[in-house]
Design an enzyme around this catalytic site. Structure first.
Site, mmCIF file in Angstrom:
data_model
loop_
_atom_site.group_PDB
_atom_site.id
_atom_site.type_symbol
_atom_site.label_atom_id
_atom_site.label_comp_id
_atom_site.label_asym_id
_atom_site.label_seq_id
_atom_site.Cartn_x
_atom_site.Cartn_y
_atom_site.Cartn_z
ATOM 1 N N PHE A 167 -7.772 -15.257 7.129
ATOM 2 C CA PHE A 167 -8.697 -16.182 6.484
ATOM 3 C C PHE A 167 -9.640 -15.429 5.556
ATOM 4 O O PHE A 167 -10.091 -14.324 5.877
ATOM 5 C CB PHE A 167 -9.581 -16.895 7.520
ATOM 6 C CG PHE A 167 -8.856 -17.604 8.617
ATOM 7 C CD1 PHE A 167 -8.528 -18.945 8.506
ATOM 8 C CD2 PHE A 167 -8.525 -16.937 9.787
ATOM 9 C CE1 PHE A 167 -7.882 -19.609 9.538
ATOM 10 C CE2 PHE A 167 -7.876 -17.589 10.832
ATOM 11 C CZ PHE A 167 -7.554 -18.932 10.703
ATOM 12 N N ASP A 168 -9.977 -16.056 4.443
ATOM 13 C CA ASP A 168 -11.170 -15.673 3.696
ATOM 14 C C ASP A 168 -12.366 -16.199 4.485
ATOM 15 O O ASP A 168 -12.213 -17.031 5.390
ATOM 16 C CB ASP A 168 -11.104 -16.288 2.297
ATOM 17 C CG ASP A 168 -12.291 -15.913 1.432
ATOM 18 O OD1 ASP A 168 -12.910 -14.863 1.681
ATOM 19 O OD2 ASP A 168 -12.609 -16.688 0.509
#
Length: 316
Positions: A167-168
Site C-alpha cells: 500500500f501507499d
C-alpha cells in the site's frame, strides 16, 4: 438459513480484472455490443488467459484451504456483462480451479449498489467509473492496470502461497489530509505539521477497513506460518515517520514491512517485495510499478485529480 457474508473478506472483481479481455474489449469498442456478445458465445469454450487480478484472487482463495473448519475469503464476480455473454467466464473459472461460485451480471447497469449489498470489502475493476463510484460509496476499490505476466511467471507463483499486498500511505491507508497541507504550503510546512501532530492519529483512508480485515485474518496464524505479508511503501521520511507508526499502533493493525523512502523510487522496492498487488493514488507512480507488479489506482473520493506527496518528491 441464509449464507451470511459478514464474517468474510469479500472480494468483488470484474471479469476484465480477473481475465485478460483486452481483445474482446476492442471488439466491443469498435464493433458494438452485439458483435461482442456474438464473439463471446462463439468462443465460450476457449479458456481466457489470466488478467491482472488473477494472481491475487488465486492466492486469496487458497486461504480457505488452510483451515477445514473455516473460510476466510469469498470472491464474487461483479460484471456489467449479461448472462448471455458470461459462460466463457464461468468455463475459465472452472478450468483454473478457482473456488468462485457467485456472480452479479447487470447487462450494463451499475454494479456498485450490489457490491454494497454483498458487503464487498475490496473491489477490483478496469472500469474507472465503477471504481470511483465504489470509493464514493466507502468501498476500498482499485482501478487495476493491465499487467503482462512474464514467461513462466505463473508457474513460479504456483507454489508460492504467501500473499503479498503493498500500500501507499496518504490517500490510501490514511486520508489525504496531510497531502493537502503539502500541496498548499510545501514540504517544510508538511514536515512541521506532522511533527507537531505526531501524537494525533492520522484520519482513516479508503483502505483502512480492508487493512483491518487482513490484520484480523493474520491474527489467526502463527508468525512462522503467516500466509499474508503486507507492506507500506511511502514517500514519507523522518520527521513524518512517527505519526505513521503511532497511527498504526493506535489502530492495532499489522504492517509487516514499512518503507519510508523520502524520494527514493518505489519501483525497485516493490519488485524486491514481489507484491501480488500494489495500491497507490497516482498514475505517475503506477506507470512504473505496473511494469514489475500488478498495480491498482485508488481515486480520491468525490474529488478531481490531485497532486500527491509522492509526486512532489519525485517518487516512482
Amino acid at each position: 438459513m441464509a449464507y451470511e457474508l459478514t464474517n468474510y473478506l469479500v472480494v468483488g472483481i470484474s471479469s476484465t480484472a480477473l481475465f485478460d479481455l483486452s481483445y474482446e474489449q476492442k471488439i466491443f469498442e469498435t464493433k458494438g455490443l452485439d458483435e461482442y456478445i456474438k464473439y463471446q458465445i462463439e468462443h465460450e469454450k476457449d479458456i481466457l488467459k489470466p488478467g491482472p487480478g488473477f494472481r491475487l484472487v488465486k492466492k486469496l482463495l487458497r486461504l480457505n484451504e488452510l483451515n477445514p473448519d473455516k473460510r476466510y475469503v469469498e470472491v464474487i464476480i461483479l460484471s456489467r456483462n449479461s448472462a448471455n455473454s458470461s459462460l466463457r467466464f464461468f468455463n475459465s473459472i472452472e478450468h483454473y480451479g478457482l473456488d468462485i461460485t457467485r456472480a452479479v451480471l447487470t447487462s450494463g447497469n451499475s454494479i456498485i449498489p450490489y457490491a454494497k449489498a454483498l458487503n464487498v470489502g475490496l473491489f477490483l475493476s478496469t472500469n474507472g467509473k465503477d471504481v470511483q463510484d465504489a470509493i464514493n460509496g466507502n468501498i476500498a476499490a482499485g482501478l487495476i492496470y493491465n499487467y503482462e505476466y512474464k514467461p513462466n511467471e505463473e508457474k513460479l507463483h504456483e507454489n508460492d502461497k504467501e500473499i503479498r499486498i503493498a500500500f501507499d500511505g496518504d490517500a490510501v491507508i490514511f486520508s489525504d489530509e496531510s497531502e493537502r497541507i503539502f500541496q498548499k504550503e510545501g514540504l517544510q510546512a508538511f514536515a512541521q505539521h506532522e511533527k507537531e501532530n505526531a501524537l494525533k492519529p492520522l484520519p482513516e483512508g479508503p483502505f483502512i477497513n480492508f487493512l483491518k480485515t487482513i490484520s484480523k485474518i493474520q491474527r489467526e496464524f502463527p508468525d512462522n506460518a503467516m500466509p499474508i505479508r503486507t507492506a507500506l511503501v511511502t514517500a514519507r521520511s523522518s520527521p513524518a515517520h512517527e505519526r505513521v507508526i503511532r497511527t498504526l499502533r493506535h489502530w492495532d493493525v499489522r504492517i509487516d514491512e514499512v518503507f519510508f523512502l523520502g524520494g527514493i523510487r518505489k519501483m525497485d522496492i516493490l519488485k524486491a517485495f514481489n507484491a501480488d498487488i500494489y495500491f497507490d493514488d497516482q498514475d505517475s507512480h503506477l506507470k512504473y510499478s505496473r511494469q514489475v507488479v500488478p498495480s491498482a489506482k485508488v481515486p480520491y473520493k468525490n474529488l478531481s485529480e490531485q497532486i500527491s506527496i509522492d509526486d512532489l518528491l519525485g517518487n516512482e
